[in-house]
Design a protein around this motif. Structure first.
Motif, PDB file in Angstrom:
ATOM      1  N   TYR A  12      33.804  36.262  23.320  1.00 30.86           N
ATOM      2  CA  TYR A  12      33.628  35.885  21.924  1.00 30.86           C
ATOM      3  C   TYR A  12      33.761  37.098  21.024  1.00 30.86           C
ATOM      4  N   LYS A  13      34.128  36.846  19.780  1.00 33.55           N
ATOM      5  CA  LYS A  13      34.102  37.899  18.766  1.00 33.55           C
ATOM      6  C   LYS A  13      32.874  37.671  17.908  1.00 33.55           C
ATOM      7  N   TYR A  14      32.058  38.671  17.829  1.00 33.38           N
ATOM      8  CA  TYR A  14      30.846  38.587  17.023  1.00 33.38           C
ATOM      9  C   TYR A  14      31.035  39.428  15.774  1.00 33.38           C
ATOM     10  N   TYR A  15      30.832  38.816  14.638  1.00 32.68           N
ATOM     11  CA  TYR A  15      30.991  39.516  13.377  1.00 32.68           C
ATOM     12  C   TYR A  15      29.654  39.966  12.807  1.00 32.68           C
ATOM     13  N   ASP A  16      28.584  39.583  13.460  1.00 37.42           N
ATOM     14  CA  ASP A  16      27.244  39.941  13.018  1.00 37.42           C
ATOM     15  C   ASP A  16      26.463  40.452  14.220  1.00 37.42           C
ATOM     16  N   PHE A  17      25.813  41.584  14.095  1.00 32.90           N
ATOM     17  CA  PHE A  17      25.061  42.172  15.190  1.00 32.90           C
ATOM     18  C   PHE A  17      23.962  41.235  15.665  1.00 32.90           C
ATOM     19  N   TYR A  21      23.450  39.864  19.404  1.00 36.43           N
ATOM     20  CA  TYR A  21      22.209  40.207  20.106  1.00 36.43           C
ATOM     21  C   TYR A  21      21.533  38.954  20.663  1.00 36.43           C
ATOM     22  N   LYS A  22      21.447  37.915  19.840  1.00 37.32           N
ATOM     23  CA  LYS A  22      20.810  36.672  20.286  1.00 37.32           C
ATOM     24  C   LYS A  22      21.606  36.001  21.398  1.00 37.32           C
ATOM     25  N   ALA A  23      22.918  36.005  21.306  1.00 32.44           N
ATOM     26  CA  ALA A  23      23.748  35.385  22.333  1.00 32.44           C
ATOM     27  C   ALA A  23      23.607  36.110  23.663  1.00 32.44           C
ATOM     28  N   ILE A  24      23.611  37.430  23.631  1.00 33.49           N
ATOM     29  CA  ILE A  24      23.476  38.207  24.856  1.00 33.49           C
ATOM     30  C   ILE A  24      22.072  38.060  25.422  1.00 33.49           C
TER      31      ILE A  24
END
Length: 57
Positions: A12-17, A21-24
């Protein structure tokens, strides 16, 4: 942590830290820590230990 990088971070591309962080964190909590073996519990998975405790109770 190579497994983590391949499994979630590169999918995935995460545009917000905070979103990343929550996904990981959820990945580690829900899958990675439940499926991998731990030396502190005789090289069993946490799920195996939990199920054995339910049977013993």
């Amino acid at each position: 942590m190579l497994l983590l990088r391949i499994s979630i971070a590169k999918r995935y591309k995460y545009y917000d830290f905070n979103v990343a962080y929550k996904a990981i964190f959820e990945y580690i909590k829900s899958w990675y820590n439940r499926k991998r073996i731990h030396s502190s519990i005789d090289y069993r998975t946490p799920q195996e230990v939990y199920e054995a405790a339910l049977v013993a109770a």
